[in-house]
Design an enzyme around this catalytic site. Structure first.
Site, PDB file in Angstrom:
ATOM      1  N   ASN A   6     -48.589  29.166 -26.727  1.00 51.42           N
ATOM      2  CA  ASN A   6     -47.992  29.646 -25.478  1.00 51.42           C
ATOM      3  C   ASN A   6     -48.149  31.159 -25.439  1.00 51.42           C
ATOM      4  OD1 ASN A   6     -46.425  30.373 -23.320  1.00 51.42           O
ATOM      5  ND2 ASN A   6     -44.469  29.715 -24.228  1.00 51.42           N
ATOM      6  N   LYS A   8     -47.405  33.169 -23.053  1.00 51.52           N
ATOM      7  CA  LYS A   8     -46.381  33.853 -22.248  1.00 51.52           C
ATOM      8  C   LYS A   8     -47.055  34.870 -21.325  1.00 51.52           C
ATOM      9  CE  LYS A   8     -43.173  32.753 -25.901  1.00 51.52           C
ATOM     10  NZ  LYS A   8     -41.927  32.992 -26.587  1.00 51.52           N
ATOM     11  N   HIS A  90     -39.429  25.873 -20.370  1.00 48.63           N
ATOM     12  CA  HIS A  90     -39.312  26.805 -21.503  1.00 48.63           C
ATOM     13  C   HIS A  90     -37.992  27.574 -21.404  1.00 48.63           C
ATOM     14  CE1 HIS A  90     -40.089  30.112 -24.208  1.00 48.63           C
ATOM     15  NE2 HIS A  90     -40.991  29.338 -24.772  1.00 48.63           N
ATOM     16  N   GLU A  92     -37.297  30.553 -21.814  1.00 47.35           N
ATOM     17  CA  GLU A  92     -37.371  31.831 -21.080  1.00 47.35           C
ATOM     18  C   GLU A  92     -37.256  31.601 -19.581  1.00 47.35           C
ATOM     19  OE1 GLU A  92     -40.932  33.158 -23.008  1.00 47.35           O
ATOM     20  OE2 GLU A  92     -39.792  33.433 -24.858  1.00 47.35           O
ATOM     21  N   GLU A 156     -37.366  23.819 -29.260  1.00 43.21           N
ATOM     22  CA  GLU A 156     -37.439  25.252 -29.482  1.00 43.21           C
ATOM     23  C   GLU A 156     -36.024  25.827 -29.503  1.00 43.21           C
ATOM     24  OE1 GLU A 156     -41.654  26.777 -28.348  1.00 43.21           O
ATOM     25  OE2 GLU A 156     -40.271  27.159 -26.713  1.00 43.21           O
ATOM     26  N   GLY A 162     -39.156  34.196 -30.950  1.00 36.84           N
ATOM     27  CA  GLY A 162     -39.494  35.616 -30.955  1.00 36.84           C
ATOM     28  C   GLY A 162     -38.595  36.459 -31.852  1.00 36.84           C
ATOM     29  N   SER A 192     -40.851  31.003 -33.775  1.00 32.82           N
ATOM     30  CA  SER A 192     -41.305  31.833 -34.898  1.00 32.82           C
ATOM     31  C   SER A 192     -42.153  31.072 -35.913  1.00 32.82           C
ATOM     32  CB  SER A 192     -40.110  32.509 -35.587  1.00 32.82           C
ATOM     33  OG  SER A 192     -39.469  33.395 -34.686  1.00 32.82           O
TER      34      SER A 192
END
Ligand code: 13P
Length: 232
Positions: A6, A8, A90, A92, A156, A162, A192
């Site tokens: 991904n 991003k 996701h 985010e 996740e 991150g 990660s």
């Protein structure tokens, strides 16, 4: 075993082209590999990975075929470009763009209906884990999804994304095993994942692959993770 990168909001078309040309040269037999560039970089990725086994997926997809939805992209548009699938839900997007379980469900359903492959993301925040609500959160997030041959989930944990704080292999396995009691689809781990941590995570019985953020941006670390998957 499936390894998805991904990217991003990194890599425009030029950097995407460079990466894809390098990726073509890697020996990746024995693992399914997917790259997920930003919308503007999908076309060049599709073009440069044509004729390889490496698939290209978007990072989001809308539930309508077309309409007055500024800033959104439909499954049909992605398919016209030769895109194979899409990430949906996701964290985010949940955190910064108002994505809810309901919109995740609508996106997933429409994308599957259109024939796209979907990676739907679930996972608890650090606070939710501390309050021992992990299973409750996962149950709620998964409850809106239905099993499908073209669906995989990505677990996740938000606190691992991150941050360099990977879930331990035992924690990942426990969450994956729980998710598998709710829905019968492969479950990727994300948060990660690095070349050093990949092998142990990927050798857990209910870990079907990885959704990789930061470490997917460099060809060297991404292909090292793919090779770890081949060995697992
Ligand atoms: P990192 O690998 O950078 O933690 O990101 C994980 C992720 O969000 C993949 O979707």
């Amino acid at each position: 075993m499936l390894i998805a990168g991904n990217w991003k909001m990194y890599k425009g078309p030029a950097e995407t082209a460079e990466f894809c040309l390098g990726l073509r040269e890697q020996e990746l037999e024995g693992v399914d590999v997917v790259v997920c560039p930003a919308f503007v970089s999908l076309a060049v990725a599709v073009q440069l990975l044509a004729g390889t086994e490496i698939a290209v997926a978007a990072q989001n997809v809308h539930w309508e075929q077309e309409g007055a939805y500024t800033g959104e992209v439909s499954a049909e548009m992605l398919q016209e470009l030769g895109v194979y699938g899409a990430i949906v839900g996701h964290s985010e997007r949940r955190q910064h763009f108002g994505e809810t379980d309901e919109t995740v469900a609508r996106r997933t359903e429409a994308a599957l209906e259109a024939g796209l492959f979907v990676i739907a993301c679930v996972g608890e925040t650090g606070e939710e884990r501390e309050r021992e609500e992990t299973e409750e959160v996962l149950r709620r997030q998964v409850s809106v999804l239905e099993g499908d041959d073209n669906l995989v989930l990505a677990y996740e944990p938000v606190w691992a994304i991150g941050t360099g704080k990977t879930a331990t292999p035992d924690m990942a396995q426990a969450a994956h095993a729980f998710i598998k009691t709710l829905i019968d689809v492969p479950v990727l781990y994300g948060g990660s994942v690095k070349p050093d941590s990949a092998s142990e995570l990927l050798s857990q019985p209910d870990v079907a692959g990885a959704l990789v953020g930061g470490a997917s941006l460099e060809l060297e670390s991404f292909s090292a993770i793919c090779r770890a998957a081949i060995r697992s």
